[in-house]
Design an enzyme around this catalytic site. Structure first.
Site, PDB file in Angstrom:
ATOM      1  N   ASP A 174       0.820  -1.215   0.000  1.00  9.03           N
ATOM      2  CA  ASP A 174       0.000   0.000   0.000  1.00  9.03           C
ATOM      3  C   ASP A 174       0.850   1.260   0.000  1.00  9.03           C
ATOM      4  OD1 ASP A 174       0.703  -0.904   2.696  1.00  9.03           O
ATOM      5  OD2 ASP A 174      -0.427   0.828   3.398  1.00  9.03           O
ATOM      6  N   GLU A 241       0.183  -1.047   5.723  1.00  8.02           N
ATOM      7  CA  GLU A 241       1.240  -0.552   6.623  1.00  8.02           C
ATOM      8  C   GLU A 241       1.053   0.931   6.891  1.00  8.02           C
ATOM      9  OE1 GLU A 241       5.025   1.030   8.021  1.00  8.02           O
ATOM     10  OE2 GLU A 241       3.886   1.598   6.266  1.00  8.02           O
TER      11      GLU A 241
END
Ligand SMILES: *[C@@H]1O[C@H](CO)[C@@H](O)[C@H](O)[C@H]1NC(C)=O
Length: 587
Positions: A174, A241
């Protein structure tokens, strides 16, 4: 990478916290990259503050012993062949394509996302998986892929020797969302992956698609060379994350624990710091620890009523007094010899070419002298960045209270965000908060409860309440510190790998070209979910921070980019790491 952020990014704070605290993309000072750079900055900043003088200090034994350059022997042929290949124009073109293609698939993660299957925004990761499948065909035919919680990627490349503990390489899929209001400030559109001949532009080009694509490019290339690992290699790629990691690395960590067991991995390498030039020396700073955190909710209640007949103090007035008291009493920053930053300083003093002599003297002397250690503390106290890395910090980040201009507020509350020193703990932090407010709680005649325990006398009459609690989910303990001594084989292997990579990328032989100094960042990475998998956790991916125009360029903000030369060096790093770990016999 790790971030200071309370919310996304390398979220230090859990999702719920991040959620409650903020709703916009995290500012870059809370980002992982920022933290990475903190480690490096530490070194620089020290120099400015120290006054030169004529002390001379003759140290007895060496602090910060350096590993030798470590190049593969059993795997020497494949290493040489791959290094040659990485240096070709054709490989450079492939590397650009791999990374820029990955940047072109947006994979934003947001705070407050509902679980996978409920929140449609997670579906953005399916096209990214399709992209990986097309870009890395050999990886997908030779490695076993398991999707954990739908979008978590767990790859296993089985080695021939099942008795060796696997190497775990981690990264995250991400990226921090692009703030729509800033799109026109990007020189090249954020999801263009535009390559200008030197840099690949776009969100994620650095954080952390460079890590993820760097790892997969390395493995694809090793497979092309028909390399067969002896030691199993495991890849774990989370997908949130930047918003605390619970859905991605949280699920992956549990899953891997089930498959490999506690302490089931030889070592773990996740996103993190790199190297840069400081003090006339190239210093690489692998992260060996992470601070903890807790958000303390301070709540005051008092009788309501009409504001025309007010008591001397309303709940808001009392809360204000408590908050002023907090800021008058920050945690004292005293460095100890157990602190990762202490090791960083020892390395700088021992190996930095250009360290001001008074600073070098003080650091070296502090190894045996408590007086010098106190001098070092007072030096650190004057530096906001250093003292924030060393000590437990506090920041009052939210406040609320009152509903009406003419009504006495029945409740007022504030959040105090602490980043907990590596040598401290959640309990110690709660205890110091509790003690800090005791006298004022008494003075304002409040029934005082802290973290579920009543502090004020039971049943005493009171004019209100004061309550301290863990906001959200109770925070996070500081990470266990990764061993770095002479006997810590994984640290030695990583150090030797960093040196070999640096040298081979520049075609130099100089053994002393890079100083490796254990360091830390103040934020967290996905590794917070991997503590049980191995004590040997490193946050490091060999970024060359020396070649960015500004070391903070574009991370979590507009105009993120990655330099192709640095990306190629990263691929050499992963190649060397995999081959060295593959033939290591010491762990
Ligand atoms: C505290 O508040 C209670 C309730 O208003 C009152 O009875 C008591 O006298 C107060 N104590 C002090 C020390 O002011």
């Amino acid at each position: 990478m790790p971030s200071l952020n309370e919310k996304g990014g390398q979220g230090v704070l859990p999702t719920t916290v991040e959620t409650a605290l903020a709703a916009r993309p995290k500012p870059f000072w809370r980002s992982r990259k920022f933290l990475v750079l903190l480690g490096l900055y530490v070194c620089v900043h020290l120099g400015h503050e120290a006054r030169e003088n004529s002390y001379l200090y003759n140290s007895g034994e060496a602090a910060c012993p350096q590993a030798d350059v470590l190049t593969p022997t059993k795997n020497a042929d494949v290493w040489t062949a791959l290094n040659d290949k990485i240096g070709t124009p054709a490989f450079k073109t492939s590397a650009v394509d791999w990374l820029s293609g990955a940047v072109r698939v947006p994979t934003e993660s947001y705070d407050n996302m509902d679980p996978v299957g409920t929140d449609p925004r997670w579906e953005a990761f399916a096209p990214f998986h399709d992209y990986l499948l097309g870009a890395f065909p050999l990886v997908h035919t030779s490695l076993k892929l398991t999707k954990v919680n739908t979008y978590g990627l767990y790859y296993e490349w089985k080695g021939t020797d099942a008795s060796l503990k696997p190497l775990l390489l981690a990264a995250h899929q991400d990226v921090v969302p692009v703030d729509p209001s800033t799109v026109d400030q990007w020189t090249h559109p954020p999801y263009s992956g535009y390559f200008d001949g030197e840099r690949i532009w776009g969100r994620g080009s650095m954080d952390d698609k460079s890590g993820l694509i760097g790892i997969l490019s390395t493995i694809e290339t090793l497979l092309e060379a028909e390399f067969q690992p002896t030691r199993t290699i495991v890849l774990s790629f989370g997908f949130d994350e930047e918003s605390a990691g619970f859905h991605g690395a949280g699920a992956l960590g549990e899953y891997l624990l089930g498959v490999y067991g506690e302490n089931g991995f030889a070592m773990i390498v996740d996103e993190g710091s790199g190297f840069t030039k400081q003090y006339g020396s190239i210093i690489a700073t692998p992260g060996i620890a992470e601070k903890g955190f807790i958000n303390v909710l301070v709540e005051v209640t008092a009788a309501g009523g009409h504001s025309s007949i007010p008591p001397a103090h309303t709940s808001i007035g009392i809360l204000s007094a408590l908050l002023v008291h907090y800021e008058k009493h920050p945690h004292k920053v005293e460095i100890t010899r157990d602190e990762p930053i202490y090791s960083t300083l020892q390395c700088v003093a021992e190996h930095g070419n250009d360290v001001p002599s008074v600073l070098r003297h003080t650091i070296k002397k502090s190894a045996s002298s408590n007086k010098a250690l106190r001098r070092l503390s007072s030096f650190i106290q004057k530096d906001l960045v250093l003292s924030s890395l060393v000590g437990t910090t506090q920041a009052i980040t939210r406040i609320e209270g009152g509903v009406k201009s003419n009504a006495l507020p029945e409740r007022a509350s504030a959040l105090v965000n602490h980043r907990i020193a590596v040598v401290s703990s959640l309990d110690e932090t709660k205890q110091s908060n509790t003690e800090l407010l005791e006298r004022l709680g008494h003075k304002f005649n409040l029934t005082y409860t802290a973290f579920g325990q009543q502090v004020s006398a039971e049943g005493a009459p009171a004019s209100g309440t004061l309550t301290l609690s863990d906001a959200f989910d109770g925070g996070l303990e500081p990470a266990p510190v990764t061993p770095t001594g002479k006997d810590a084989a994984p640290y030695q292997l990583l150090s030797g790998t960093i040196k070999a990579t640096y040298n081979v990328h520049r075609a130099i032989q100089d053994v002393d070209s890079v100083i490796v100094a254990p360091s830390m960042m103040s934020g967290n990475t996905d590794t917070r979910f991997y503590w049980k998998l191995s004590p040997h956790i490193f946050r490091y991916n060999h970024h060359n921070a020396a070649i960015a125009d500004s070391p903070l360029a574009g991370i979590h903000t507009v105009n993120e980019f990655h330099n192709i030369d640095s990306f190629l060096e990263q691929i050499r790093f992963f190649t060397t790491l995999i081959l060295n770990a593959d033939e290591a016999t010491s762990f």
